[in-house]
Design a protein around this motif. Sequence first.
Motif, mmCIF file in Angstrom:
data_model
loop_
_atom_site.group_PDB
_atom_site.id
_atom_site.type_symbol
_atom_site.label_atom_id
_atom_site.label_comp_id
_atom_site.label_asym_id
_atom_site.label_seq_id
_atom_site.Cartn_x
_atom_site.Cartn_y
_atom_site.Cartn_z
ATOM 1 N N GLU A 166 -12.547 4.430 -7.324
ATOM 2 C CA GLU A 166 -11.387 4.080 -6.513
ATOM 3 C C GLU A 166 -10.225 3.897 -7.474
ATOM 4 O O GLU A 166 -10.332 3.143 -8.439
ATOM 5 C CB GLU A 166 -11.672 2.796 -5.733
ATOM 6 N N GLN A 167 -9.145 4.602 -7.222
ATOM 7 C CA GLN A 167 -7.998 4.520 -8.120
ATOM 8 C C GLN A 167 -6.735 4.190 -7.346
ATOM 9 O O GLN A 167 -6.521 4.693 -6.233
ATOM 10 C CB GLN A 167 -7.805 5.851 -8.856
ATOM 11 N N LYS A 168 -5.923 3.362 -7.961
ATOM 12 C CA LYS A 168 -4.637 3.053 -7.330
ATOM 13 C C LYS A 168 -3.715 4.259 -7.466
ATOM 14 O O LYS A 168 -3.761 5.010 -8.444
ATOM 15 C CB LYS A 168 -4.012 1.821 -7.960
ATOM 16 N N VAL A 169 -2.911 4.440 -6.460
ATOM 17 C CA VAL A 169 -1.911 5.504 -6.455
ATOM 18 C C VAL A 169 -0.607 4.911 -6.965
ATOM 19 O O VAL A 169 -0.199 3.815 -6.548
ATOM 20 C CB VAL A 169 -1.737 6.080 -5.037
ATOM 21 N N GLY A 170 0.035 5.604 -7.890
ATOM 22 C CA GLY A 170 1.279 5.120 -8.470
ATOM 23 C C GLY A 170 2.393 6.136 -8.359
ATOM 24 O O GLY A 170 2.236 7.215 -7.776
ATOM 25 N N VAL A 171 3.516 5.795 -8.958
ATOM 26 C CA VAL A 171 4.676 6.690 -9.025
ATOM 27 C C VAL A 171 4.828 7.120 -10.473
ATOM 28 O O VAL A 171 4.968 6.278 -11.372
ATOM 29 C CB VAL A 171 5.961 5.986 -8.554
ATOM 30 N N PHE A 204 1.821 6.185 2.021
ATOM 31 C CA PHE A 204 3.219 6.356 1.633
ATOM 32 C C PHE A 204 4.137 6.233 2.847
ATOM 33 O O PHE A 204 5.197 5.588 2.774
ATOM 34 C CB PHE A 204 3.414 7.716 0.957
ATOM 35 N N ASP A 205 3.753 6.844 3.960
ATOM 36 C CA ASP A 205 4.574 6.745 5.169
ATOM 37 C C ASP A 205 4.710 5.292 5.611
ATOM 38 O O ASP A 205 5.792 4.857 6.044
ATOM 39 C CB ASP A 205 3.953 7.579 6.291
ATOM 40 N N SER A 206 3.624 4.535 5.510
ATOM 41 C CA SER A 206 3.678 3.117 5.869
ATOM 42 C C SER A 206 4.590 2.353 4.910
ATOM 43 O O SER A 206 5.375 1.488 5.334
ATOM 44 C CB SER A 206 2.263 2.534 5.839
ATOM 45 N N LEU A 207 4.522 2.692 3.626
ATOM 46 C CA LEU A 207 5.339 2.010 2.625
ATOM 47 C C LEU A 207 6.831 2.214 2.875
ATOM 48 O O LEU A 207 7.613 1.248 2.884
ATOM 49 C CB LEU A 207 4.969 2.520 1.234
ATOM 50 N N LEU A 254 5.156 12.099 -19.276
ATOM 51 C CA LEU A 254 5.421 11.392 -18.031
ATOM 52 C C LEU A 254 5.075 9.923 -18.223
ATOM 53 O O LEU A 254 4.294 9.565 -19.113
ATOM 54 C CB LEU A 254 4.586 11.976 -16.885
ATOM 55 N N ALA A 255 5.634 9.077 -17.376
ATOM 56 C CA ALA A 255 5.369 7.638 -17.448
ATOM 57 C C ALA A 255 5.176 7.104 -16.031
ATOM 58 O O ALA A 255 5.517 7.759 -15.043
ATOM 59 C CB ALA A 255 6.525 6.918 -18.140
ATOM 60 N N GLU A 256 4.623 5.893 -15.960
ATOM 61 C CA GLU A 256 4.385 5.256 -14.669
ATOM 62 C C GLU A 256 5.511 4.278 -14.354
ATOM 63 O O GLU A 256 5.924 3.487 -15.206
ATOM 64 C CB GLU A 256 3.057 4.520 -14.670
ATOM 65 N N ALA A 257 5.989 4.322 -13.123
ATOM 66 C CA ALA A 257 6.996 3.348 -12.688
ATOM 67 C C ALA A 257 6.365 1.959 -12.617
ATOM 68 O O ALA A 257 5.202 1.825 -12.241
ATOM 69 C CB ALA A 257 7.550 3.750 -11.322
ATOM 70 N N PRO A 258 7.101 0.915 -12.958
ATOM 71 C CA PRO A 258 6.530 -0.442 -13.009
ATOM 72 C C PRO A 258 6.493 -1.129 -11.653
ATOM 73 O O PRO A 258 6.753 -2.327 -11.543
ATOM 74 C CB PRO A 258 7.484 -1.159 -13.965
ATOM 75 N N PHE A 259 6.167 -0.374 -10.605
ATOM 76 C CA PHE A 259 6.127 -0.935 -9.257
ATOM 77 C C PHE A 259 4.827 -0.515 -8.576
ATOM 78 O O PHE A 259 4.468 0.655 -8.569
ATOM 79 C CB PHE A 259 7.313 -0.442 -8.409
ATOM 80 N N GLY A 260 4.120 -1.456 -8.006
ATOM 81 C CA GLY A 260 2.878 -1.143 -7.304
ATOM 82 C C GLY A 260 3.141 -0.616 -5.904
ATOM 83 O O GLY A 260 4.078 -1.051 -5.221
ATOM 84 N N LEU A 261 2.316 0.335 -5.462
ATOM 85 C CA LEU A 261 2.463 0.907 -4.121
ATOM 86 C C LEU A 261 1.476 0.320 -3.120
ATOM 87 O O LEU A 261 1.625 0.500 -1.920
ATOM 88 C CB LEU A 261 2.261 2.429 -4.170
ATOM 89 N N GLU A 262 0.422 -0.323 -3.630
ATOM 90 C CA GLU A 262 -0.654 -0.839 -2.779
ATOM 91 C C GLU A 262 -1.302 0.275 -1.970
ATOM 92 O O GLU A 262 -1.668 0.088 -0.801
ATOM 93 C CB GLU A 262 -0.135 -1.955 -1.858
ATOM 94 N N ILE A 263 -1.417 1.441 -2.595
ATOM 95 C CA ILE A 263 -2.125 2.580 -1.996
ATOM 96 C C ILE A 263 -3.304 2.905 -2.903
ATOM 97 O O ILE A 263 -3.145 2.953 -4.134
ATOM 98 C CB ILE A 263 -1.216 3.819 -1.869
ATOM 99 N N VAL A 264 -4.456 3.123 -2.319
ATOM 100 C CA VAL A 264 -5.663 3.412 -3.095
ATOM 101 C C VAL A 264 -6.278 4.715 -2.601
ATOM 102 O O VAL A 264 -6.324 4.980 -1.391
ATOM 103 C CB VAL A 264 -6.695 2.261 -2.961
#
Length: 294
Positions: A166-171, A204-207, A254-264
């Motif tokens: 299970e992996q978190k989805v990020g930006v 993402f649509d919910s976010l 590439l880098a990861e944005a420092p904001f969580g999406l709470e999508i898994v």
Amino acid sequence: MGQLNYHHLRYFRAVAHEGNLTRAADLLNLSQSALSTQIKQLEERLGHALFERRGRRLVLTEAGRIALDHADRIFGAGEELLATLSQTGTVRQALRVGALSTLSRNFQLGFLRPVLGRGDVDLVLRSGSATVLLEALQALALDVVLTTEPPAQDALSGVVAHRLAEQKVGVYGAPGRLGHASLRDLLAAEPVILPTESSIRTGFDSLVARLDITPRIAAEVDDMAMVRLLARENAGLAIAPAVVLADELASGRLAEAPFGLEIVESFYAVTVARRFPNPILRWLLTGQGASAGA
């Protein structure tokens, strides 16, 4: 009901592949009449016509196509057995893996890495849609199907979905795009590359509904490999699990944005109950499954 005569099946297979009775008879060193008799006996045993004549060609009926598929697997397995034992003196184990055509290649590689290069394993990889792959799984043409969604419980009988990771989805994107004060500002200002995979898209649509923004979508993509390529080309920010972009993140491209999406996103290995389960697959699921997505 009597047993199937495999000599008849072998003769049928030759005719089916040649598409011509004369050529098949020459190949088998039989007379045409003898070969024709063998085919008729097989048709009587199966209760279906296997060929229909079109001009000078013999064309498979629907029953004939089904019979040929089984015949190819039966005799292919025998040829594989002889070739394997004559080469090594030990038994080689085939592992037949199906993966969604949209599934992350990096994830697939991570799952299969323990068997890559093993001299006792023949690895067969097949990609396609969930419907096609799950049908092949139930027909025992595949040992396992890798997917991001378990099949519906009422859709197929006897299938088991093993959660591998299970992996978190990020930006993720070019570092120059990520300098915004908040997630809302980031998604409102920068174009996004959005996978159509349902759990990611739904999350993402919910976010964005909660954030009350209308994002600018650079591309909607049904292939994680294309998400990766578009992010590398700086077409926008990728909404994806980190495993998809592992190489680019490691290199700093590439880098990861420092904001969580709470999508898994979850990754599954789907199997079907078998009397003789594949031991290599069992080893992968019990010994490697917990770390497959790492």
